[in-house]
Design a protein around this motif. Sequence first.
Motif, mmCIF file in Angstrom:
data_model
loop_
_atom_site.group_PDB
_atom_site.id
_atom_site.type_symbol
_atom_site.label_atom_id
_atom_site.label_comp_id
_atom_site.label_asym_id
_atom_site.label_seq_id
_atom_site.Cartn_x
_atom_site.Cartn_y
_atom_site.Cartn_z
ATOM 1 N N ALA A 95 0.907 -1.175 -0.097
ATOM 2 C CA ALA A 95 0.189 -0.071 -0.246
ATOM 3 C C ALA A 95 0.882 1.249 -0.130
ATOM 4 C CB ALA A 95 -0.884 0.022 1.279
ATOM 5 N N ALA A 96 1.946 1.276 0.660
ATOM 6 C CA ALA A 96 2.798 2.476 0.794
ATOM 7 C C ALA A 96 3.475 2.799 -0.674
ATOM 8 C CB ALA A 96 3.914 2.217 2.046
ATOM 9 N N GLY A 97 4.211 1.665 -1.133
ATOM 10 C CA GLY A 97 4.712 1.623 -2.458
ATOM 11 C C GLY A 97 3.815 2.227 -3.418
ATOM 12 N N VAL A 98 2.602 1.636 -3.635
ATOM 13 C CA VAL A 98 1.694 2.135 -4.546
ATOM 14 C C VAL A 98 1.005 3.582 -4.263
ATOM 15 C CG1 VAL A 98 -0.764 1.799 -5.248
ATOM 16 C CG2 VAL A 98 0.810 -0.030 -5.082
ATOM 17 N N ALA A 99 1.118 3.888 -3.000
ATOM 18 C CA ALA A 99 0.611 5.184 -2.781
ATOM 19 C C ALA A 99 1.768 6.405 -3.175
ATOM 20 C CB ALA A 99 0.189 5.413 -1.245
ATOM 21 N N ALA A 100 2.660 6.123 -3.053
ATOM 22 C CA ALA A 100 4.069 6.907 -3.325
ATOM 23 C C ALA A 100 4.292 6.993 -5.075
ATOM 24 C CB ALA A 100 5.403 6.334 -2.865
ATOM 25 N N ALA A 101 3.646 6.073 -5.623
ATOM 26 C CA ALA A 101 3.966 6.066 -7.186
ATOM 27 C C ALA A 101 2.878 6.585 -7.973
ATOM 28 C CB ALA A 101 4.106 4.370 -7.426
#
Length: 137
Positions: A95-101
């Motif tokens: 979730a954090a990786g997708v939110a930052a991309a």
Amino acid sequence: MPLDSRKVAHVAANRAKIRAGRSETVTLVSAGGGTVGYQTVAGVVWRDAGQVPAGIASRVGDVTRAPWDAMAELPGETVFPDGLKLVARTATATAAGVAAAARYVVLDKVRAGLGTTGSGGGGNAGNRWMVKLRLLR
């Protein structure tokens, strides 16, 4: 005239050479039943569309635009999850990786390319997926 297996193998080998060094890993995001799923897909060729610098126009004087923001070419063996919502331009399937991309909504996905046998159709519809995407702003 359908291509024989030797010609299909030749074209596939040339496409592999073209893709070398141009691919990246993206994350498919699906939602359904109260859960969010993340699936990484490697070997994706990414093409941004409509990214024209200011002042650059086409030959007829119009700024070139496409009705989508990006097109991704995914490998043919990609299995799309049910409830596919987004494609995130990151290899981090969290979730954090997708939110930052950068995140893109799937507009259309079409099978393309050479069929491995016969003249196409059915299981021989193509060896890659072409996915049109809209950037979430």
